[in-house]
Enzyme design. Structure first.
Site, PDB file in Angstrom:
ATOM      1  N   THR A 182      -8.939   4.965   0.340  1.00 23.88           N
ATOM      2  CA  THR A 182      -8.965   3.943   1.389  1.00 23.88           C
ATOM      3  C   THR A 182      -8.696   4.633   2.710  1.00 23.88           C
ATOM      4  OG1 THR A 182      -6.618   3.520   1.166  1.00 23.88           O
ATOM      5  CG2 THR A 182      -8.083   2.202  -0.189  1.00 23.88           C
ATOM      6  N   GLU A 327     -10.763  -1.374  -2.913  1.00 24.59           N
ATOM      7  CA  GLU A 327     -10.075  -1.657  -4.175  1.00 24.59           C
ATOM      8  C   GLU A 327     -10.849  -2.619  -5.070  1.00 24.59           C
ATOM      9  OE1 GLU A 327      -8.740  -1.491  -1.196  1.00 24.59           O
ATOM     10  OE2 GLU A 327      -6.746  -0.558  -1.261  1.00 24.59           O
ATOM     11  N   LYS A 426       4.145 -11.243  15.996  1.00 23.44           N
ATOM     12  CA  LYS A 426       5.304 -12.136  15.933  1.00 23.44           C
ATOM     13  C   LYS A 426       5.819 -12.346  17.351  1.00 23.44           C
ATOM     14  CE  LYS A 426       8.820 -13.345  12.647  1.00 23.44           C
ATOM     15  NZ  LYS A 426       9.504 -12.924  11.418  1.00 23.44           N
ATOM     16  N   TRP A 431       4.412 -16.702  14.184  1.00 28.87           N
ATOM     17  CA  TRP A 431       3.264 -15.823  13.977  1.00 28.87           C
ATOM     18  C   TRP A 431       2.038 -16.252  14.787  1.00 28.87           C
ATOM     19  CZ3 TRP A 431       4.259 -11.378  11.851  1.00 28.87           C
ATOM     20  CH2 TRP A 431       5.280 -11.266  10.900  1.00 28.87           C
TER      21      TRP A 431
END
Lengths: 522, 522
Positions: A182, A327, A426, A431
């Protein structure tokens, strides 16, 4: 019922026997192409298996490739996998340092490399503990390399080889076939090992009429690199179905792709959104049509609504959105072809063999799975269970892999990726999801690319800032940009600043490089 | 990669979660229909698994069904297979004697039966050594049966059941799932055991865009019986893709099918040619159109060119021909949808997972595999290796299964079944292939069905005779019939006699019953 191990060599066996004349076509870079039928390709792949065996490669060994999308790279894939070795694909857009680290992990002692990447390959080889033998494909061996020890032209070895019984298939379907790291923006890169079985089943899914619907009547342009997550599995799906496989070499610019689509009658084109932006801009500039092209399958990055509309209107195609990751081998969901309700924000629903779950931040399943946002986990026949060389599972106790993506699933079961958990900002203890802001800005006709990142803020902890790249000849004021957000996101989500970039930095996989943006502007 | 056993319960799990509202619709016989969504169907199947477990069914046990194409039959399939038992489908068109012989082989101690077949079921039960318990679906239990020991209404048991933990999935993918006996025209019938893995892989093949191309947007009418070779796998493929599954109950007549196609928006209809002959004759008689119907997939018997033309012209559909057999789960090859070069005589080319080989009568591969006739052998993930309960393999030393069919494969890889090896007629020491004569005669517009069999002949050993059923209101002289063969087959192939039948006898599977023809006319 008969024993029938699901091994990838069968795809080439099948294509050679039942679609011997169907072609693999490679753009050479000089405007010309190379062609081979599947029967010829299989013959070459088997001979290369023999050469690799001669060179000491044994069942289970890793063999690395550092190469573009070319016939010779496809031959190398099948040669390596067909003999039961593991094809470790390396990304030429990474540094020699990064690549050497991956080779040290995989211990690949042979590196197959495109001619133009030989300098990088030698730099990599010099930095590893293993000093791999380098076999050059695609291009003559340069003068200075001929004398270099442990560097050979693969074709010369094939010509010399007297191997009679090249190893080919006949092993267990759970044998590892591929290895891909990755891009790993934090921590050392992690390797995902694909098995023959997982990639075989992934391929069968790709062929479904409700997934990529690849047919023997298709000509498939693969503009997503083979060094990245199996090129979305198309070098498997094309021979498995008898489709023509069209490879752009190293050139993914609009002019090169338009020429290839025209000359090879491409019906389905596959790649990240920015590649198609280049194609449509080229056609808008020089004119012309691509009459055979029917579908563009996009993934790997969010699809801007304006771009999707532009592609469909200008090219007369249907755009199929998708979602996946290294993945997942890498396809997770693909929007149904020709879906009249298709949307740039949706990524389709899972086909048989893939299942999705929304959880809270701790991994507890949400009581309601439809219409709410959650952390996305995935399970399936082609989903990682454990990273290469690691001792612990990458999945939770129930076997679900946490993707790191935030998502919503609508009542019809369509997946909407709403952001990356680690990209969240944040601010004042609450959020902010950059992806939602980016989607609004990206929908403006003046915008080519948009990104929102967090910047440290004394009062609020973090505050969002907006970075944009405008489309050529377009302009828009900061006020108009931010005004477009009013009423569409909470007022405190509206970025504190707008930064204009001549070119948005892209990571090696073609996605916007937020790590670099944070470093320079965060 | 994650462990993901290919078991059939996953199809219903997938459909219940991702296509919960997609329906299974059953014609009741009174003109009405019953409907259930996949979520509801799964819930019922799992509860029935619990009931079967209560009734003593254990992992690996055989449970028989004697039923039409109905929702309750689908529920029984998944209940049986989902718990790891083996679903032994029985053909109601066979005699009690024949069925008892099959039950004695499979040792199924539970028999699930449609209400109207209860008399047959009791006759079967009385003839077996095992005296199975009979569970009735589809219809109230008749008065006289209520007092019969070992006969119960399945629904009553489901209502009473307090089973909490019904067994469902979670076992090895090579577990047997189904058992179907071939119609076996000579010798005792032979059973074919399907495994979860083989039927799962067969289903994935069915979903390919170049095979049956079943999509979540389709409404699929399954007019091929579930008691015969898995109804070509469509009760698996429909939930696996989220397609609507439309079941005609026991009525396959033209009027019933036309009503169902109209009311359920059927897009793909699947069955043997004679079923579609009934449909088109009904529409020709009463008028009307079927605007949603796009494709008819035929198989199980040769397709008469005249019928194919008629179906395509009258119904506005594309006909997809196919070839398969019980031993192949049952699909071997399917013509590509919308193939402009489609032909009634061709059956498509093998998709990945199936491979074909032509041999001589002794099983030696022919040196040339294209353009010549040979004995057809097949290999693949869903092909029998050994018949139920037998000690020797059904395959040759290289793993090929001899089909008993004669075939030719053209340059493009398309399969043409040219006859059955055992139907060949030996005349004067040379072979005559009845299928070639039948194809010529079947192409005449006056002909509904045609068969050629051998009759003992003192001089030549055997001589061919022709049996025909004419289309309603048509007539043609013997001279014209045989004249149609001149120049198209060798002169000594021309039959010695023509026999006209009001109705061609059909075997239980819908094919022309040549055994009966030989007994009566041979």
């Amino acid at each position: 019922m008969q024993d029938f191990p699901l091994t990838l060599d069968r795809f080439l066996d099948h294509a050679a026997k039942w679609h011997p004349q169907a072609e693999v076509v490679t753009a050479r870079g000089d405007g010309g192409v190379d062609r081979v039928g599947y029967a010829g390709l299989r013959e070459r792949a088997v001979r290369i298996s023999g050469v690799l065996a001669d060179a000491g490669v044994r069942f289970g060994d890793r063999v690395a490739t550092l190469a573009w999308n070319t016939q010779a790279h496809v031959e190398a894939w099948y040669a390596i996998m067909g003999m039961g070795a593991v094809c470790h694909t390396l990304n030429p857009r990474l540094t020699a340092e990064q690549l050497a680290g991956m080779l040290d992990q995989s211990q690949a002692r042979i590196l197959i490399v495109c001619g133009d990447l030989l300098p990088l390959a030698l730099a990599v080889a010099g930095r590893t503990g293993i000093v791999p033998r380098v076999l050059v494909i695609d291009g003559a061996l340069p003068e200075e390399a001929i004398a270099t020890p442990r560097v050979d032209a693969l074709d010369a070895l094939v010509a010399e080889s007297e191997a009679e019984d090249a190893p080919w298939g006949g092993f267990d379907e759970r044998t590892p076939a591929g290895l891909c790291f990755t891009s790993g923006t934090t921590g050392p890169p992690k390797g995902v090992t694909y098995t023959h079985r997982s990639s075989f089943l992934h391929t069968l899914r790709t062929l479904h009429t409700d997934v990529m619907a690849i047919s023997g009547r298709d000509s498939v342009l693969v503009a997503v690199p083979m060094f990245h997550a199996n090129a979305w599995g198309l070098p498997f799906a094309a021979p498995a179905s008898g489709a023509k496989l069209v490879l752009p070499g190293r050139s993914n610019d609009g002019a090169s792709l338009a020429r290839l689509i025209l000359s090879e009658g491409v019906t389905v084109a596959v790649g990240v959104p920015t590649v198609w932006l280049g194609l449509v801009e080229h056609l808008e500039a020089i004119g012309g049509d691509l009459p055979t092209l029917r579908r563009i399958i996009v993934g790997g990055a969010p699809m801007a609504p304006a771009l999707m509309e532009r592609l469909e209107a200008r090219l007369g195609v249907t755009v199929q959105t998708s979602w996946g990751m290294t993945e997942l081998s890498p396809s997770g969901t693909v929007a149904v072809p020709e879906d009249p309700d298709r949307s740039p924000a949706a990524s389709g629903k899972p086909a048989i063999g893939v299942d999705l779950l929304l959880t809270d931040a701790n991994g507890t399943p949400l009581p309601e799975q439809r219409g709410v946002e959650g952390h996305l986990r995935v399970r399936g026949a082609a989903v990682v269970s454990r990273y290469f060389g690691q001792e612990t599972d990458a999945t939770d106790a129930s076997g679900w892999f946490p993707t790191g993506d935030l998502a919503r699933i609508d009542e019809r079961g369509n997946l909407f990726i709403t952001g990356r958990a680690k990209d969240l900002i944040k601010s004042g203890g609450e959020w902010i999801n950059p992806a939602e802001i980016e989607a609004c800005i990206g929908a403006l006709p003046q915008i080519s690319q948009a990104a929102v990142i967090g910047r440290p803020d004394a009062k609020w902890g973090e505050r969002p800032i907006l970075l944009v790249e405008l489309r050529e000849k377009e302009s828009i004021s900061d006020e108009a940009l931010l005004g477009a957000l009013r009423g569409r996101v909470a007022s405190w989500w509206i970025p504190d600043a707008v930064i204009r970039l001549p070119t948005m930095p892209l990571a090696a996989t073609g996605k916007i490089d937020k790590v670099q943006l944070r470093r320079q502007h965060g």
